[in-house]
Scaffold this active site. Structure first.
Site, PDB file in Angstrom:
ATOM      1  N   HIS A  23       4.060  -4.459  -2.025  1.00 24.21           N
ATOM      2  CA  HIS A  23       3.454  -3.687  -0.923  1.00 24.21           C
ATOM      3  C   HIS A  23       3.555  -2.173  -1.170  1.00 24.21           C
ATOM      4  O   HIS A  23       3.727  -1.398  -0.228  1.00 24.21           O
ATOM      5  CB  HIS A  23       4.112  -4.022   0.420  1.00 24.21           C
ATOM      6  CG  HIS A  23       3.937  -5.452   0.844  1.00 24.21           C
ATOM      7  ND1 HIS A  23       2.928  -5.866   1.667  1.00 24.21           N
ATOM      8  CD2 HIS A  23       4.655  -6.568   0.542  1.00 24.21           C
ATOM      9  CE1 HIS A  23       3.031  -7.181   1.868  1.00 24.21           C
ATOM     10  NE2 HIS A  23       4.064  -7.628   1.187  1.00 24.21           N
ATOM     11  N   ASN A  49       2.043 -10.490   7.564  1.00 24.94           N
ATOM     12  CA  ASN A  49       0.893 -10.379   6.662  1.00 24.94           C
ATOM     13  C   ASN A  49      -0.387 -10.690   7.413  1.00 24.94           C
ATOM     14  O   ASN A  49      -0.345 -11.117   8.566  1.00 24.94           O
ATOM     15  CB  ASN A  49       1.039 -11.377   5.499  1.00 24.94           C
ATOM     16  CG  ASN A  49       2.013 -10.890   4.429  1.00 24.94           C
ATOM     17  OD1 ASN A  49       2.375  -9.719   4.384  1.00 24.94           O
ATOM     18  ND2 ASN A  49       2.421 -11.791   3.570  1.00 24.94           N
ATOM     19  N   TYR A 102      15.474  -6.860   2.500  1.00 22.05           N
ATOM     20  CA  TYR A 102      14.841  -5.618   2.952  1.00 22.05           C
ATOM     21  C   TYR A 102      15.850  -4.482   3.135  1.00 22.05           C
ATOM     22  O   TYR A 102      15.531  -3.315   2.930  1.00 22.05           O
ATOM     23  CB  TYR A 102      14.036  -5.859   4.232  1.00 22.05           C
ATOM     24  CG  TYR A 102      12.775  -6.667   3.982  1.00 22.05           C
ATOM     25  CD1 TYR A 102      12.855  -7.980   3.540  1.00 22.05           C
ATOM     26  CD2 TYR A 102      11.514  -6.118   4.157  1.00 22.05           C
ATOM     27  CE1 TYR A 102      11.720  -8.726   3.287  1.00 22.05           C
ATOM     28  CE2 TYR A 102      10.366  -6.869   3.917  1.00 22.05           C
ATOM     29  CZ  TYR A 102      10.476  -8.168   3.478  1.00 22.05           C
ATOM     30  OH  TYR A 102       9.359  -8.896   3.227  1.00 22.05           O
TER      31      TYR A 102
HETATM   32 FE1  HDE Z   1       8.347  -8.875   1.790  1.00 23.35          FE
HETATM   33  N1  HDE Z   1       9.323  -7.360   0.815  1.00 23.35           N
HETATM   34  N2  HDE Z   1       9.538 -10.211   0.874  1.00 23.35           N
HETATM   35  N3  HDE Z   1       7.296 -10.421   2.641  1.00 23.35           N
HETATM   36  N4  HDE Z   1       7.136  -7.572   2.682  1.00 23.35           N
HETATM   37  C1  HDE Z   1       9.063  -6.045   0.957  1.00 23.35           C
HETATM   38  O1  HDE Z   1      10.728  -4.443   1.280  1.00 23.35           O
HETATM   39  C2  HDE Z   1      10.671  -9.921   0.184  1.00 23.35           C
HETATM   40  C3  HDE Z   1       7.612 -11.727   2.566  1.00 23.35           C
HETATM   41  C4  HDE Z   1       6.175  -7.830   3.613  1.00 23.35           C
HETATM   42  O2  HDE Z   1       4.949  -1.728   4.810  1.00 23.35           O
HETATM   43  C5  HDE Z   1      10.089  -5.179   0.279  1.00 23.35           C
HETATM   44  O3  HDE Z   1      10.868  -2.356   2.078  1.00 23.35           O
HETATM   45  C6  HDE Z   1      11.366 -11.131  -0.159  1.00 23.35           C
HETATM   46  C7  HDE Z   1       6.927 -12.485   3.575  1.00 23.35           C
HETATM   47  C8  HDE Z   1       5.535  -6.615   4.022  1.00 23.35           C
HETATM   48  O4  HDE Z   1       6.943  -1.135   4.117  1.00 23.35           O
HETATM   49  C9  HDE Z   1      11.080  -6.192  -0.317  1.00 23.35           C
HETATM   50  C10 HDE Z   1      10.603 -12.150   0.343  1.00 23.35           C
HETATM   51  C11 HDE Z   1       6.180 -11.565   4.262  1.00 23.35           C
HETATM   52  C12 HDE Z   1       6.170  -5.602   3.310  1.00 23.35           C
HETATM   53  C13 HDE Z   1      10.473  -7.503   0.121  1.00 23.35           C
HETATM   54  C14 HDE Z   1       9.474 -11.575   0.988  1.00 23.35           C
HETATM   55  C15 HDE Z   1       6.421 -10.286   3.668  1.00 23.35           C
HETATM   56  C16 HDE Z   1       7.170  -6.227   2.489  1.00 23.35           C
HETATM   57  C17 HDE Z   1       9.541  -4.149  -0.656  1.00 23.35           C
HETATM   58  C18 HDE Z   1      10.871 -13.647   0.234  1.00 23.35           C
HETATM   59  C19 HDE Z   1       5.220 -11.822   5.429  1.00 23.35           C
HETATM   60  C20 HDE Z   1       5.843  -4.134   3.331  1.00 23.35           C
HETATM   61  C21 HDE Z   1       9.785  -2.819   0.024  1.00 23.35           C
HETATM   62  C22 HDE Z   1      12.134 -14.042   0.747  1.00 23.35           C
HETATM   63  C23 HDE Z   1       5.865 -12.439   6.579  1.00 23.35           C
HETATM   64  C24 HDE Z   1       6.550  -3.423   4.436  1.00 23.35           C
HETATM   65  C25 HDE Z   1      10.486  -3.138   1.234  1.00 23.35           C
HETATM   66  C26 HDE Z   1       6.110  -1.970   4.451  1.00 23.35           C
HETATM   67  C27 HDE Z   1       8.044  -5.517   1.653  1.00 23.35           C
HETATM   68  C28 HDE Z   1      11.085  -8.670  -0.150  1.00 23.35           C
HETATM   69  C29 HDE Z   1       8.464 -12.355   1.583  1.00 23.35           C
HETATM   70  C30 HDE Z   1       5.760  -9.100   4.140  1.00 23.35           C
HETATM   71  C31 HDE Z   1      11.297  -6.099  -1.813  1.00 23.35           C
HETATM   72  C32 HDE Z   1      12.653 -11.219  -0.941  1.00 23.35           C
HETATM   73  C33 HDE Z   1       7.041 -13.977   3.834  1.00 23.35           C
HETATM   74  C34 HDE Z   1       4.392  -6.480   5.023  1.00 23.35           C
HETATM   75  O5  HDE Z   1      12.343  -6.046   0.237  1.00 23.35           O
END
Ligand code: HDE
Length: 709
Positions: free
Chosen positions: A74, A147, A361
């Site tokens: 993202h 999402n 996060y």
């Molecule tokens: Fe994320 N995800 N994600 N994700 N995600 C990040 O956090 C992660 C997941 C989502 O506009 C990171 O601050 C793991 C699902 C959005 O700043 C990180 C897993 C969903 C955003 C991270 C998931 C998301 C992130 C990267 C599986 C929808 C952007 C930077 C366990 C429900 C937020 C940050 C923004 C961002 C990890 C799965 C949505 C790396 C480990 C499911 C919208 O921490």
């Protein structure tokens, strides 16, 4: 929209400048007034720069460290401020202030993003979009980090690094950027069949939205709502855009990425600048705890949605975005969303993906923002005061007072003190647990085909065609036949017809079987049988909400209409159309062969919105061509205008002309299709408006391939 925006932006810049900087001297970070910020201190006019130059050093050091690591996923995103208002109290289900107090206007900051691309990647990549909302509530900050698709690729956080490593550019060559169409992604997807549901959504037009303002948002995981009696209900969160859900076609997306890499970012910014505030209604699907096991799938499995036919979405409030950030880095780049930020009245479930996110996060902010004090950055600060005994660390911005930084204490009278639940303290939901510690996946998560098949069955014909074309394109970009074959087999488990179309497009046969893909994915033989995906089940024939054909088509607000003109155009004919469309909220842009101004047939100069050399048809929703002999002649003799018309027709958009403007159509591919329902000749505007609101005339799609652009 472009012109108005530029004018407002200029004015705003000036106001900001005046507010902040009028009469302010340029200083160093120490407050020293500076007399020259253009030249370094040298040993003689043409001599070398002196080590003594502390002004140069401060300026360059600041510059050298301007960048922070971009988000691992993202990274590319845009954000805006706004507020959330509740329609009716949900107190039966939740005690959260944001869900019970209908008088509140809760401030929000919302960031939309793509997933795979880097910070500078194009907006129109085929990808999931992030939809992250930070609610600054009176009880603390709640982040709903979702999402634009209601399900996720994987079921357990443990697999997230693998998923992301497979979709990111391949590590040896760092190719491709912001694209899933490559071998490593399909290698992974075809071995980890739980991905197939989210994957088919990515193959649909949902992955190439017309605008952030026209996409849905989903919390994805099942959460819990807790009422003041301590009772829990399961809940899924939905954002529904008031403008409906609309997308562009893949070919347009490819062209938009060239014509305006910032298409979505600009669209969001411009709409807010001109006061066309994006809005979404918040909906909830509520499931009593007693019904947890009544479904054909597991509520804790994030690769499953609850069809709205089974649990309707109750609309409970509205979010409006009404202010652009002042500074991209300070706000959009530094905002930190954490699924672990919740408030009393909302709680987690054991969804194993959500559980992993609760760790990830917070952890990622340490390398991205560099310190556990990231909550002190203005955009991340709660609107309520915070007091605790956490101390120090990089970039501590506060000056904590007093002798104690521990609890319990008597030297500070036991403060900051603890609160009881009745005083608003958070209490984790007391879920009964009686289980053994075990590293496995529940067998109830093993249905990998039923919901992708439900999704596909629910689509309109044109949507199905787009899905088939997307699979064909993406797999066509892979080099390894065994990966394509594995995918074809898996697609055939979703839908035979879909698999046939894709196989034809690839010039391949669908294999009758494949070697146990899950075996390889899981690795542990003893577990294999348990984890084989079961056969597709049909517990619902179709779910209406899954198809964009069932969205809203009642408004042309914010739609961009290109008005193709040159000197001498008929203002008499254009004016009433312009007035009627603008009254409905459309944005009219005059596209002229040159910049500056253009003269209408009444001799009046009109400011040009875009020259034909700086814009493209794919950036617009419709076109209007007024007459005027001289104007029409110029357009006919300029190939770029003819291409503009052909392309608009190819992508099934609305076209309107007056009787002189019709001559331009006669020189285009449209000449033989003037009876098309979205081509309007001498229309009073009402039918043209209906066609624009319809978004696309998909009936014409069969012609698309024939249009020579
Ligand atoms: Fe994320 N995800 N994600 N994700 N995600 C990040 O956090 C992660 C997941 C989502 O506009 C990171 O601050 C793991 C699902 C959005 O700043 C990180 C897993 C969903 C955003 C991270 C998931 C998301 C992130 C990267 C599986 C929808 C952007 C930077 C366990 C429900 C937020 C940050 C923004 C961002 C990890 C799965 C949505 C790396 C480990 C499911 C919208 O921490």
């Amino acid at each position: 929209m472009e012109k108005k925006t530029t004018d407002t932006a200029k004015q705003k810049d000036l106001e900001n400048y005046k507010k902040d900087l009028t009469d302010k001297a340029l200083t160093t970070n120490q407050g020293l007034k500076v007399n020259d910020t253009n030249n370094s201190l040298k040993s003689g006019e043409r001599g070398s720069t002196l080590l003594e130059d502390f002004l140069l050093r401060e300026k360059i050091t600041s510059f050298d460290h301007e960048r922070i690591p971009e988000r691992i996923v993202h990274a590319r995103g845009s954000a805006a401020h706004g507020y959330f208002e509740l329609y009716e109290s949900l107190e039966e289900y939740s005690k959260a202030g944001i869900f019970t107090d209908t008088t509140r206007k809760t401030p929000v900051f919302v960031r939309f993003s793509t997933v795979a691309g880097s910070k500078g990647s194009p907006d129109l990549a085929r990808d999931v979009r992030g939809f992250a909302v930070k609610f600054y509530t009176q009880e603390g900050t709640w982040d709903l980090v979702g999402n634009n698709m209601p399900i996720f690729f994987i079921q357990d956080a443990m697999k997230f690094p693998d998923l992301i490593h497979s979709v990111k550019p391949e590590p040896n060559k760092e190719i491709p950027q912001a694209a899933s169409a490559h071998d490593t992604f399909y290698d992974f997807v075809s071995l980890a069949t739980e991905t197939l549901h989210n994957h088919i959504w990515v193959m649909s037009d949902r992955a190439i939205p017309r605008s952030f303002r026209m996409m849905e948002g989903f919390g994805i995981h099942t959460f819990r709502l807790i009422n003041d009696k301590g009772e829990a209900h399961f809940v899924k969160f939905h954002w529904k855009p008031t403008l409906g859900v609309h997308s562009v076609t893949w070919e347009e997306a490819v062209k938009i990425n060239g014509a305006d890499i910032d298409f979505h970012r600009r669209d969001l910014w411009d709409a807010i600048e001109v006061g066309q505030y994006p809005e979404w209604e918040l909906g909830v699907q509520i499931v009593p705890e007693a019904d947890e096991h009544k479904f054909d799938f597991d509520l804790l499995d994030p690769t499953k949605l609850i069809p709205e036919e089974m649990v309707p979405v109750k609309i409970i409030g509205k979010m409006t975005l009404n202010k652009n950030p002042e500074n991209f880095f300070a706000e959009t780049e530094q905002v930190a969303f954490l699924p672990g930020h919740i408030v009393p009245g909302i709680d987690f479930t054991n969804d194993p993906l959500l559980q992993g996110r609760l760790f990830s996060y917070r952890d990622t902010q340490l390398s991205r923002l560099g310190s556990p004090n990231f909550h002190q950055i203005p955009i991340n600060r709660p609107v309520v005061d915070t007091h605790n005994n956490q101390r120090d660390a990089h970039m501590q911005m506060e000056i904590p007072k007093g002798q104690t930084a521990y609890f319990p204490n008597s030297l500070s009278g036991g403060c900051p003190h603890l609160s009881k639940m009745a005083e608003g303290a958070f209490h984790s939901y007391e879920e009964r647990i009686d289980a053994k510690k075990i590293r496995t996946r529940s067998a109830s998560f093993s249905d990998h085909f039923s919901q992708p098949a439900l999704f596909y069955r629910s689509l309109a014909d044109w949507e199905k065609e787009h899905v088939a074309a997307a699979y064909t394109f993406e797999l066509g970009k892979c080099n390894h036949d065994h990966i394509k074959q594995r995918m074809l087999y898996l697609i055939s488990q979703i839908d035979d017809e879909l698999a046939d179309t894709v196989a034809k497009g690839l010039g391949m046969e669908i294999p009758k079987d494949i070697e146990r893909p899950i075996n390889q994915a899981i690795g542990a033989d003893a577990e294999v049988e348990k984890h084989q995906p079961g056969k597709k089940k049909i517990y619902l024939e179709k779910s209406e909400a899954l198809s964009m054909a069932n969205t809203k088509f009642d408004s042309i607000a914010t739609r961009k209409v290109a008005v193709l003109v040159a000197d001498g155009f008929s203002m008499k004919n254009y004016k009433p159309i312009k007035e009627k469309l603008e009254k409905e909220g459309a944005v009219m842009n005059i596209v002229v062969p040159h910049g500056g101004t253009v003269k209408c047939d009444q001799g009046v100069d009109h400011k040009v919105d875009a020259s034909i050399t700086t814009t493209e048809s794919v950036l617009f929703d419709a076109i209007y061509i007024p007459g005027g002999e001289e104007s029409v002649k110029t357009l006919i003799n300029n190939g770029k205008y003819i291409k503009f018309v052909n392309e608009t027709f190819k992508y099934c958009k609305a076209i309107a002309v007056d009787d002189e403007g019709e001559q331009v159509l006669d020189h285009s591919f449209v000449s033989n299709f003037k009876d098309d329902t979205a081509v309007h000749i001498n229309d009073s505007a009402s039918n043209f408006i209906k066609s624009i609101a319809k978004h696309r005339n998909w009936e014409r799609r069969e012609l698309s391939d024939k249009v020579p652009v």
